[in-house]
Enzyme design. Structure first.
Site, PDB file in Angstrom:
ATOM      1  N   GLU A  91       2.443   1.472  -9.389  1.00  0.00           N
ATOM      2  CA  GLU A  91       2.726   2.850  -9.783  1.00  0.00           C
ATOM      3  C   GLU A  91       1.875   3.278 -10.969  1.00  0.00           C
ATOM      4  O   GLU A  91       1.422   4.425 -11.039  1.00  0.00           O
ATOM      5  CB  GLU A  91       4.211   3.016 -10.099  1.00  0.00           C
ATOM      6  CG  GLU A  91       5.109   2.995  -8.874  1.00  0.00           C
ATOM      7  CD  GLU A  91       4.799   4.114  -7.895  1.00  0.00           C
ATOM      8  OE1 GLU A  91       4.277   5.175  -8.317  1.00  0.00           O
ATOM      9  OE2 GLU A  91       5.070   3.951  -6.695  1.00  0.00           O
TER      10      GLU A  91
ATOM     11  N   TYR B  81       8.307   9.797 -14.353  1.00  0.00           N
ATOM     12  CA  TYR B  81       7.928   9.560 -12.960  1.00  0.00           C
ATOM     13  C   TYR B  81       7.916   8.073 -12.629  1.00  0.00           C
ATOM     14  O   TYR B  81       8.496   7.640 -11.631  1.00  0.00           O
ATOM     15  CB  TYR B  81       6.545  10.158 -12.646  1.00  0.00           C
ATOM     16  CG  TYR B  81       6.017   9.592 -11.359  1.00  0.00           C
ATOM     17  CD1 TYR B  81       6.473  10.070 -10.138  1.00  0.00           C
ATOM     18  CD2 TYR B  81       5.136   8.498 -11.359  1.00  0.00           C
ATOM     19  CE1 TYR B  81       6.059   9.501  -8.938  1.00  0.00           C
ATOM     20  CE2 TYR B  81       4.716   7.925 -10.173  1.00  0.00           C
ATOM     21  CZ  TYR B  81       5.183   8.432  -8.964  1.00  0.00           C
ATOM     22  OH  TYR B  81       4.792   7.853  -7.793  1.00  0.00           O
TER      23      TYR B  81
ATOM     24  N   ASP C 132       5.870  13.393  -7.718  1.00  0.00           N
ATOM     25  CA  ASP C 132       4.460  13.356  -8.092  1.00  0.00           C
ATOM     26  C   ASP C 132       3.764  14.594  -7.536  1.00  0.00           C
ATOM     27  O   ASP C 132       4.413  15.515  -7.019  1.00  0.00           O
ATOM     28  CB  ASP C 132       3.794  12.068  -7.599  1.00  0.00           C
ATOM     29  CG  ASP C 132       3.583  12.051  -6.089  1.00  0.00           C
ATOM     30  OD1 ASP C 132       4.170  12.898  -5.370  1.00  0.00           O
ATOM     31  OD2 ASP C 132       2.822  11.181  -5.615  1.00  0.00           O
TER      32      ASP C 132
ATOM     33  N   CYS D 135      -1.292  21.132   9.407  1.00  0.00           N
ATOM     34  CA  CYS D 135       0.012  21.686   9.795  1.00  0.00           C
ATOM     35  C   CYS D 135       0.404  21.388  11.241  1.00  0.00           C
ATOM     36  O   CYS D 135       1.581  21.129  11.518  1.00  0.00           O
ATOM     37  CB  CYS D 135       0.026  23.183   9.533  1.00  0.00           C
ATOM     38  SG  CYS D 135      -0.124  23.610   7.776  1.00  0.00           S
TER      39      CYS D 135
END
Length: 286
Positions: free
Chosen positions: A31, A114, A132, A194
């Site tokens: 991370e 975060y 994020d 999309c």
């Protein structure tokens, strides 16, 4: 919810820090490394780190400069110092273990909101909102109908993330990583795919006709000729040298003397470099 989780089940990337045998320490390292750095650059360095320092105590036993050296060219090397400081704290205060508590994670040096939420969710299956850049973009489009989120994280976005999070902790953790993956692979900033998005039928942005972004121009961070580049040149030279280097030797690597002086001073202040007894420059603790 189901379409997204079903999509994730079939399209998730096989990344080492997502595997069941990855330790909480491995998740934490990933991370920190992944902040502002793409997966393709992180994975080989992550593997090297975990092979060399499989536990926090292994890293804590070495000088901070070794962490900076092993950081390679991931960028933003202060993250390496933060990971080292975090390893020291874990060893001294948590018996060398990553705590399974978001509050305790947040209290570690260099661990922000975060990262604490992400480690809590992905290492321990806790119900914590992981927000994020990718998550923010998916939320902006799918829920609020805007093409891009605000330039910086807002309280409203955090509230929305909390509201969207499933109640079951294990499902919530999987939901969070699924949203992140969707933003990384499909709902991208410049060319969202999309037609193959599992949220297409319910996406507010698609329903509104996918309006173009009409806000202030968003410029990427410059690199060429900046202080950041100069700092990178200095750190790279120190990383590649077995011995401390003279200021003169380092200065010869950058054409602008004033900028070099400013960059070196910043590195010394940030703890990414230090002066040895004979006034040479070295990585911290080496």
């Amino acid at each position: 919810m189901d379409p997204l989780l079903d999509w994730f089940a079939g399209h998730a990337r096989d990344l080492p820090w997502r595997r069941p045998d990855c330790s909480p320490w491995g998740v934490l390292v990933s991370e920190v490394m992944l902040q502002q750095t793409p997966v393709s650059r992180v994975e080989p360095v992550w593997r090297e780190w975990l092979a060399r320092w499989p536990e926090p105590a292994d890293l804590a036993a070495e000088a901070a400069g070794e962490a900076v050296r092993a950081w390679g060219r991931l960028g933003y090397p202060r993250r390496a110092l933060r990971l080292h400081a975090c390893a020291v704290a874990l060893t001294a205060e948590h018996h060398g273990q990553v705590p399974a508590d978001v509050g305790a994670l947040r209290a570690l040096p260099g661990i922000g909101q975060y990262t604490a939420a992400a480690v809590g969710a992905f290492a321990f299956g806790l119900r914590s909102a992981v927000v994020d850049t990718n998550v923010r973009r998916v939320q902006a489009r799918a829920v609020t109908g805007t093409p891009l989120p605000a330039p910086s994280l807002t309280a409203a976005e955090m509230r929305l993330a909390e509201q969207l999070l499933p109640e079951d902790p294990a499902t919530a953790a999987r939901w969070s990583i699924a949203v992140m993956e969707l933003g990384a692979l499909v709902c991208t900033a410049r060319s969202p795919a999309c037609p193959r998005c599992p949220l297409r039928e319910t996406c507010a942005w698609v329903a509104a006709g996918s309006p173009a972004y009409d806000g202030p121009a968003r410029r990427g961070q410059a690199w060429e000729g900046t202080d950041r580049q100069c700092r990178g040149v200095i750190v790279a030279a120190l990383r590649e040298s077995a011995d401390p280097l003279t200021v003169t030797d380092l200065a010869a690597r950058w054409p602008d003397a004033d900028q070099f002086t400013r960059a070196l001073a910043g590195l010394l202040t940030d703890g990414l470099a230090e002066r040895s007894a004979d006034d040479r420059i070295r990585l911290p603790g080496l």
